[in-house]
Design an enzyme around this catalytic site. Structure first.
Site, PDB file in Angstrom:
ATOM      1  N   SER A 116      92.240   7.932 -33.854  1.00 24.44           N
ATOM      2  CA  SER A 116      90.817   8.095 -33.561  1.00 24.44           C
ATOM      3  C   SER A 116      90.007   7.066 -34.362  1.00 24.44           C
ATOM      4  O   SER A 116      90.241   5.871 -34.215  1.00 24.44           O
ATOM      5  CB  SER A 116      90.387   9.536 -33.861  1.00 24.44           C
ATOM      6  N   ASP A 168      91.738  11.394 -22.196  1.00 28.82           N
ATOM      7  CA  ASP A 168      91.136  11.196 -23.518  1.00 28.82           C
ATOM      8  C   ASP A 168      90.037  10.148 -23.395  1.00 28.82           C
ATOM      9  O   ASP A 168      90.308   8.949 -23.338  1.00 28.82           O
ATOM     10  CB  ASP A 168      92.193  10.750 -24.527  1.00 28.82           C
ATOM     11  N   HIS A 181      92.525  14.604 -26.663  1.00 26.00           N
ATOM     12  CA  HIS A 181      92.397  13.803 -27.883  1.00 26.00           C
ATOM     13  C   HIS A 181      93.083  14.463 -29.080  1.00 26.00           C
ATOM     14  O   HIS A 181      93.319  13.796 -30.094  1.00 26.00           O
ATOM     15  CB  HIS A 181      90.914  13.561 -28.195  1.00 26.00           C
TER      16      HIS A 181
END
Length: 199
Positions: A116, A168, A181
């Site tokens: 991320s 995602d 995610h």
């Protein structure tokens, strides 16, 4: 007197047999075979987070037979950092870790990784590395990467593995968190095998 003389001779013999340790040898003495520097995602606790870091650390240590140091990058991991394209301080820290390790441990395999916002940090760190230090990075692994479509500098692009789940939106560059995610933990065994194959 005889005892003192004998002791002195014995110590001298031991000193003569002991090879001098150079500064370089001293620095390399505690080197691992493999180093992985990992940046966690936004809002995750600790330095490894919870979604990817701990699982990847365990999987790499299991897959790689050599000695491994898996280190989480200490950075704030705030939402503001993600919105700014990744925390710059975290990127500097990661880049410095790579440079220092490359200098101290010339035979070590070095990997950088992030999830991320940590993937953003990884991209930014790669851009800060000198060409020589980029060449020392054996591989780059990212998960839920907002910069999925951005090429890494130098030869790092050809030494890259990216995991982006269907659905995602973070991987599509959109600041929208959906369930896909948060499932990259299941990809850590495959990522560890990818790393192990390059050691």
């Amino acid at each position: 007197m005889k005892f003192t003389t004998l002791a002195t001779l014995a110590l001298g013999a031991v000193s003569a047999l002991a090879a001098p340790v150079t500064e370089l040898e001293s620095r390399q003495l505690f080197c691992r075979d493999v180093y992985v520097f990992f940046a966690r995602g936004t809002g995750e606790v600790g330095t490894l987070g919870t979604v990817v870091g701990p699982g990847l650390s365990a999987a790499v240590k299991l897959a790689v037979r050599d000695s491994v140091e898996f280190e989480g990058i200490d950075y704030p991991a705030l939402v503001s950092g993600y919105l700014a394209g990744g925390d710059r301080g975290g990127a500097r820290t990661m880049a410095n870790k790579v440079s220092q390790t490359a200098s101290r441990c010339p035979n070590a395999k070095i990997f950088i990784s992030g999830y991320s916002q940590g993937a953003q940090v990884t991209h930014l760190a790669a851009r800060q590395l000198s060409a020589a230090d980029q060449a020392r990075v054996t591989g780059v692994v990212t998960f839920g990467d907002p910069y999925r479509d951005d090429a890494l500098p130098g030869g790092l692009q050809s030494r890259r593995k990216t995991y982006c789940n269907v659905g995602d939106l973070i991987c599509a560059g959109l600041p929208t968190l959906l369930a896909p995610h948060f499932t990259y933990g299941s990809d850590t065994p495959d990522a560890a095998r990818w790393i192990a194959a390059r050691v």
